[in-house]
Design a protein around this motif. Structure first.
Motif, mmCIF file in Angstrom:
data_model
loop_
_atom_site.group_PDB
_atom_site.id
_atom_site.type_symbol
_atom_site.label_atom_id
_atom_site.label_comp_id
_atom_site.label_asym_id
_atom_site.label_seq_id
_atom_site.Cartn_x
_atom_site.Cartn_y
_atom_site.Cartn_z
ATOM 1 N N SER A 275 0.842 -1.205 0.000
ATOM 2 C CA SER A 275 0.000 0.000 0.000
ATOM 3 C C SER A 275 0.876 1.253 0.000
ATOM 4 O O SER A 275 0.599 2.215 -0.725
ATOM 5 N N VAL A 276 1.927 1.239 0.823
ATOM 6 C CA VAL A 276 2.852 2.377 0.865
ATOM 7 C C VAL A 276 3.532 2.552 -0.490
ATOM 8 O O VAL A 276 3.681 3.678 -0.983
ATOM 9 N N LEU A 277 3.922 1.450 -1.117
ATOM 10 C CA LEU A 277 4.532 1.526 -2.449
ATOM 11 C C LEU A 277 3.568 2.138 -3.458
ATOM 12 O O LEU A 277 3.960 3.008 -4.249
ATOM 13 N N MET A 278 2.310 1.696 -3.436
ATOM 14 C CA MET A 278 1.326 2.244 -4.378
ATOM 15 C C MET A 278 1.147 3.747 -4.170
ATOM 16 O O MET A 278 1.077 4.513 -5.137
ATOM 17 N N MET A 279 1.078 4.181 -2.907
ATOM 18 C CA MET A 279 0.920 5.610 -2.640
ATOM 19 C C MET A 279 2.176 6.386 -3.021
ATOM 20 O O MET A 279 2.089 7.512 -3.522
ATOM 21 N N ALA A 280 3.341 5.804 -2.814
ATOM 22 C CA ALA A 280 4.589 6.479 -3.190
ATOM 23 C C ALA A 280 4.646 6.697 -4.702
ATOM 24 O O ALA A 280 5.047 7.778 -5.164
ATOM 25 N N VAL A 281 4.221 5.702 -5.458
ATOM 26 C CA VAL A 281 4.201 5.844 -6.918
ATOM 27 C C VAL A 281 3.198 6.934 -7.318
ATOM 28 O O VAL A 281 3.510 7.804 -8.140
ATOM 29 N N ALA A 282 2.009 6.911 -6.718
ATOM 30 C CA ALA A 282 0.988 7.910 -7.054
ATOM 31 C C ALA A 282 1.473 9.321 -6.725
ATOM 32 O O ALA A 282 1.331 10.249 -7.542
ATOM 33 N N LEU A 283 2.043 9.498 -5.546
ATOM 34 C CA LEU A 283 2.530 10.822 -5.156
ATOM 35 C C LEU A 283 3.741 11.244 -5.980
ATOM 36 O O LEU A 283 3.901 12.422 -6.300
ATOM 37 N N GLY A 284 4.593 10.284 -6.336
ATOM 38 C CA GLY A 284 5.724 10.588 -7.198
ATOM 39 C C GLY A 284 5.278 11.052 -8.573
ATOM 40 O O GLY A 284 5.819 12.020 -9.126
ATOM 41 N N LEU A 285 4.287 10.371 -9.139
ATOM 42 C CA LEU A 285 3.769 10.784 -10.449
ATOM 43 C C LEU A 285 3.136 12.168 -10.378
ATOM 44 O O LEU A 285 3.236 12.950 -11.320
ATOM 45 N N GLU A 286 2.500 12.462 -9.244
ATOM 46 C CA GLU A 286 1.869 13.776 -9.103
ATOM 47 C C GLU A 286 2.907 14.877 -8.892
ATOM 48 O O GLU A 286 2.895 15.883 -9.608
ATOM 49 N N HIS A 287 3.783 14.701 -7.927
ATOM 50 C CA HIS A 287 4.684 15.782 -7.544
ATOM 51 C C HIS A 287 5.973 15.836 -8.356
ATOM 52 O O HIS A 287 6.506 16.926 -8.568
ATOM 53 N N LEU A 288 6.474 14.706 -8.800
ATOM 54 C CA LEU A 288 7.690 14.698 -9.598
ATOM 55 C C LEU A 288 7.385 14.652 -11.091
ATOM 56 O O LEU A 288 8.114 15.230 -11.887
ATOM 57 N N GLY A 289 6.314 13.936 -11.449
ATOM 58 C CA GLY A 289 5.960 13.802 -12.855
ATOM 59 C C GLY A 289 4.993 14.859 -13.355
ATOM 60 O O GLY A 289 4.747 14.965 -14.554
ATOM 61 N N GLY A 290 4.403 15.628 -12.449
ATOM 62 C CA GLY A 290 3.497 16.707 -12.851
ATOM 63 C C GLY A 290 2.127 16.245 -13.310
ATOM 64 O O GLY A 290 1.422 16.998 -13.975
ATOM 65 N N LEU A 291 1.724 15.019 -12.977
ATOM 66 C CA LEU A 291 0.411 14.518 -13.388
ATOM 67 C C LEU A 291 -0.620 14.815 -12.300
ATOM 68 O O LEU A 291 -0.506 14.334 -11.178
ATOM 69 N N GLU A 292 -1.612 15.617 -12.621
ATOM 70 C CA GLU A 292 -2.669 15.948 -11.669
ATOM 71 C C GLU A 292 -3.675 14.801 -11.597
ATOM 72 O O GLU A 292 -4.153 14.326 -12.630
#
Length: 183
Positions: free
Chosen positions: A21-38
């Motif tokens: 679950s932590v991995l899934m959230m880390a990927v989601a937050l990484g895509l949002e904050h590092l990848g710029g995907l809203e």
């Protein structure tokens, strides 16, 4: 491999589910904050499902019940959260598969809806579709992000199913082929 998993207690299954679950959230937050995907409203709801499953796993790992009832209760609670995530990701994929002329119109933003509408109406509006959820903003290996999220939820489902199978095996005294009785 099966014998190894057979020795897992509630805490082991729960920590595995929490870690994923932590991995899934880390990927989601990484895509949002590092990848710029809203994230769209359905993406946010999928995150809520991941967090809910992670919370159940965290409590189960801390509690680590010894009896069957605890394993069943935590397994079912986590399975409900994971099942909701699977349904949301499936709905998201369905929206993305619609032809352009059948995509619903975009509604107001989730922040605005949360401020002015009751929670039931917000959930109903998001699930009835939003045009922004039909946009495919990124693909990886041919799958859109909701496709990968669906795969993530299916993998995450292993942990609550492991909890449930563990309690069923202990209840019935099931023996693995060539193994001892499991009590």
């Amino acid at each position: 491999m099966i014998e190894f998993l057979d020795d897992w207690r509630v805490r082991h299954w729960s920590l595995a589910g929490l870690a994923f679950s932590v991995l899934m959230m880390a990927v989601a937050l990484g895509l949002e904050h590092l990848g710029g995907l809203e994230p769209c409203p359905l993406c946010i709801f999928q995150r809520v499902a991941v967090i809910a499953a992670g919370a159940v796993f965290a409590v189960a790992a801390i509690h680590d019940p010894r009896g069957r009832g605890g394993a069943v209760a935590y397994g079912l609670a986590a399975l409900v959260a994971v099942g909701a995530g699977i349904g949301l990701a499936g709905r998201h994929l369905w929206l993305q598969s619609l032809p352009a002329d059948q995509v619903p119109t975009c509604g107001p933003g989730l922040d605005y809806m949360m401020e002015v509408l009751p929670l039931q109406e917000v959930v109903a509006m998001v699930l009835s579709a939003s045009g922004e959820c039909a946009e495919i903003s990124a693909r990886f290996l041919g799958l859109s992000l909701p496709g990968w999220t669906l795969i993530g939820f299916l993998v995450l489902a292993i942990a609550p199913l492991g909890l449930l199978c563990r309690s069923l095996r202990r209840r019935s005294g099931y023996r693995w082929p060539g193994g001892e009785r499991q009590d």
